[in-house]
Design a protein around this motif. Sequence first.
Motif, PDB file in Angstrom:
ATOM      1  N   VAL A  24      49.571  43.268  44.934  1.00 20.85           N
ATOM      2  CA  VAL A  24      48.979  41.889  46.200  1.00 20.85           C
ATOM      3  C   VAL A  24      48.641  41.180  44.855  1.00 20.85           C
ATOM      4  CG1 VAL A  24      45.731  41.556  46.221  1.00 20.85           C
ATOM      5  CG2 VAL A  24      47.204  43.855  46.393  1.00 20.85           C
ATOM      6  N   LEU A  25      48.678  41.622  43.290  1.00 23.34           N
ATOM      7  CA  LEU A  25      49.099  40.178  42.473  1.00 23.34           C
ATOM      8  C   LEU A  25      50.565  39.332  42.480  1.00 23.34           C
ATOM      9  CD1 LEU A  25      47.580  42.417  38.922  1.00 23.34           C
ATOM     10  CD2 LEU A  25      46.164  40.190  41.007  1.00 23.34           C
ATOM     11  N   ARG A  26      51.313  39.816  42.795  1.00 20.20           N
ATOM     12  CA  ARG A  26      52.417  39.661  42.635  1.00 20.20           C
ATOM     13  C   ARG A  26      52.778  38.508  44.043  1.00 20.20           C
ATOM     14  NH1 ARG A  26      56.047  43.227  45.038  1.00 20.20           N
ATOM     15  NH2 ARG A  26      54.860  42.699  46.414  1.00 20.20           N
ATOM     16  N   ASP A  27      51.904  38.636  45.081  1.00 21.14           N
ATOM     17  CA  ASP A  27      51.744  38.222  46.065  1.00 21.14           C
ATOM     18  C   ASP A  27      51.049  36.708  46.562  1.00 21.14           C
ATOM     19  OD1 ASP A  27      53.441  39.901  47.559  1.00 21.14           O
ATOM     20  OD2 ASP A  27      52.124  40.588  49.023  1.00 21.14           O
ATOM     21  N   LEU A  28      49.710  37.043  44.852  1.00 23.24           N
ATOM     22  CA  LEU A  28      49.122  35.702  45.022  1.00 23.24           C
ATOM     23  C   LEU A  28      49.427  35.312  43.997  1.00 23.24           C
ATOM     24  CD1 LEU A  28      45.435  37.633  44.647  1.00 23.24           C
ATOM     25  CD2 LEU A  28      46.732  36.368  46.801  1.00 23.24           C
ATOM     26  N   VAL A  29      50.512  35.313  42.768  1.00 24.31           N
ATOM     27  CA  VAL A  29      50.836  34.941  42.228  1.00 24.31           C
ATOM     28  C   VAL A  29      52.160  34.124  42.784  1.00 24.31           C
ATOM     29  CG1 VAL A  29      52.284  35.060  39.796  1.00 24.31           C
ATOM     30  CG2 VAL A  29      50.019  36.227  40.181  1.00 24.31           C
ATOM     31  N   MET A  30      53.109  34.658  42.985  1.00 24.96           N
ATOM     32  CA  MET A  30      54.300  33.871  43.693  1.00 24.96           C
ATOM     33  C   MET A  30      54.507  33.056  44.474  1.00 24.96           C
ATOM     34  SD  MET A  30      56.904  35.949  41.701  1.00 24.96           S
ATOM     35  CE  MET A  30      58.280  35.192  42.524  1.00 24.96           C
ATOM     36  N   PRO A  31      54.056  32.525  45.401  1.00 24.08           N
ATOM     37  CA  PRO A  31      54.315  31.727  45.843  1.00 24.08           C
ATOM     38  C   PRO A  31      54.111  29.965  44.627  1.00 24.08           C
ATOM     39  CG  PRO A  31      52.626  32.973  47.122  1.00 24.08           C
ATOM     40  CD  PRO A  31      52.796  33.408  45.715  1.00 24.08           C
ATOM     41  N   ALA A  32      52.703  30.708  43.622  1.00 27.43           N
ATOM     42  CA  ALA A  32      52.753  29.001  42.942  1.00 27.43           C
ATOM     43  C   ALA A  32      53.150  29.428  42.033  1.00 27.43           C
ATOM     44  CB  ALA A  32      50.531  29.638  42.116  1.00 27.43           C
ATOM     45  N   THR A  33      53.689  30.322  41.084  1.00 29.43           N
ATOM     46  CA  THR A  33      54.333  30.111  40.801  1.00 29.43           C
ATOM     47  C   THR A  33      56.058  29.366  41.152  1.00 29.43           C
ATOM     48  OG1 THR A  33      54.603  32.135  39.406  1.00 29.43           O
ATOM     49  CG2 THR A  33      56.430  31.267  38.942  1.00 29.43           C
ATOM     50  N   MET A  34      56.239  30.037  42.214  1.00 22.23           N
ATOM     51  CA  MET A  34      57.969  29.235  42.848  1.00 22.23           C
ATOM     52  C   MET A  34      57.419  27.611  42.905  1.00 22.23           C
ATOM     53  SD  MET A  34      60.117  30.959  43.150  1.00 22.23           S
ATOM     54  CE  MET A  34      61.570  31.011  44.144  1.00 22.23           C
ATOM     55  N   LYS A  35      56.229  27.606  43.174  1.00 24.72           N
ATOM     56  CA  LYS A  35      55.651  26.003  43.688  1.00 24.72           C
ATOM     57  C   LYS A  35      55.123  25.256  42.374  1.00 24.72           C
ATOM     58  CE  LYS A  35      53.290  26.058  47.810  1.00 24.72           C
ATOM     59  NZ  LYS A  35      52.112  25.997  48.127  1.00 24.72           N
ATOM     60  N   LEU A  36      55.694  25.646  41.080  1.00 22.54           N
ATOM     61  CA  LEU A  36      56.060  25.024  39.802  1.00 22.54           C
ATOM     62  C   LEU A  36      57.124  24.831  39.170  1.00 22.54           C
ATOM     63  CD1 LEU A  36      52.860  26.854  37.913  1.00 22.54           C
ATOM     64  CD2 LEU A  36      53.285  24.932  38.622  1.00 22.54           C
ATOM     65  N   ILE A  37      58.000  26.190  39.476  1.00 21.37           N
ATOM     66  CA  ILE A  37      59.843  26.223  39.560  1.00 21.37           C
ATOM     67  C   ILE A  37      60.073  25.063  40.315  1.00 21.37           C
ATOM     68  CG2 ILE A  37      61.953  27.893  39.270  1.00 21.37           C
ATOM     69  CD1 ILE A  37      59.579  30.167  38.399  1.00 21.37           C
ATOM     70  N   ASN A  38      59.988  25.363  41.618  1.00 21.30           N
ATOM     71  CA  ASN A  38      60.382  24.609  42.625  1.00 21.30           C
ATOM     72  C   ASN A  38      60.925  22.763  42.263  1.00 21.30           C
ATOM     73  OD1 ASN A  38      62.168  23.943  44.612  1.00 21.30           O
ATOM     74  ND2 ASN A  38      60.783  24.121  45.975  1.00 21.30           N
ATOM     75  N   GLU A  40      62.835  18.995  40.139  1.00 20.31           N
ATOM     76  CA  GLU A  40      63.954  19.597  40.679  1.00 20.31           C
ATOM     77  C   GLU A  40      65.009  19.867  39.942  1.00 20.31           C
ATOM     78  OE1 GLU A  40      64.161  15.119  38.379  1.00 20.31           O
ATOM     79  OE2 GLU A  40      62.307  14.433  39.645  1.00 20.31           O
ATOM     80  N   LYS A  41      64.902  21.085  38.948  1.00 18.63           N
ATOM     81  CA  LYS A  41      65.553  22.108  38.519  1.00 18.63           C
ATOM     82  C   LYS A  41      66.328  23.043  39.552  1.00 18.63           C
ATOM     83  CE  LYS A  41      63.595  22.665  34.063  1.00 18.63           C
ATOM     84  NZ  LYS A  41      63.472  23.631  33.309  1.00 18.63           N
ATOM     85  N   MET A  42      65.585  22.590  40.452  1.00 13.63           N
ATOM     86  CA  MET A  42      65.913  23.908  41.770  1.00 13.63           C
ATOM     87  C   MET A  42      66.068  23.319  42.671  1.00 13.63           C
ATOM     88  SD  MET A  42      65.172  27.014  40.063  1.00 13.63           S
ATOM     89  CE  MET A  42      64.877  27.930  41.710  1.00 13.63           C
ATOM     90  N   ALA A  43      65.958  22.287  43.186  1.00 17.49           N
ATOM     91  CA  ALA A  43      66.236  21.506  44.004  1.00 17.49           C
ATOM     92  C   ALA A  43      67.599  21.118  44.843  1.00 17.49           C
ATOM     93  CB  ALA A  43      66.380  19.738  43.703  1.00 17.49           C
ATOM     94  N   TRP A  44      68.720  21.279  43.699  1.00 18.67           N
ATOM     95  CA  TRP A  44      70.333  21.556  44.207  1.00 18.67           C
ATOM     96  C   TRP A  44      70.153  22.750  45.355  1.00 18.67           C
ATOM     97  CZ3 TRP A  44      72.901  26.289  43.281  1.00 18.67           C
ATOM     98  CH2 TRP A  44      72.693  26.911  42.660  1.00 18.67           C
ATOM     99  N   GLN A  45      69.541  23.684  45.079  1.00 18.72           N
ATOM    100  CA  GLN A  45      69.780  24.863  46.488  1.00 18.72           C
ATOM    101  C   GLN A  45      68.944  25.019  47.144  1.00 18.72           C
ATOM    102  OE1 GLN A  45      67.872  28.195  43.789  1.00 18.72           O
ATOM    103  NE2 GLN A  45      68.935  28.021  42.332  1.00 18.72           N
TER     104      GLN A  45
END
Length: 60
Positions: A24-38, A40-45
């Motif tokens: 449950v914690l993973r499913d709540l945290v991962m979308p927010a984490t991916m938005k933060l990480i996503n 310009e560094k990740m744009a090429w992907q």
Amino acid sequence: MTAPIIKLGARMNSNKTAGPVSCVLRDLVMPATMKLINSEKMAWQFDHHIDWDATAAPLT
């Protein structure tokens, strides 16, 4: 002779299994984490387009 190795592998693998609270914690945290990480560094992907209808060039 292989039994201890199999036992150790099973024990190490079961330690990595997420429990219900962790899931449950993973499913709540991962979308927010991916938005933060996503950024310009990740744009090429993600900022590319695949033309599925295009014909591939023959190998020479």
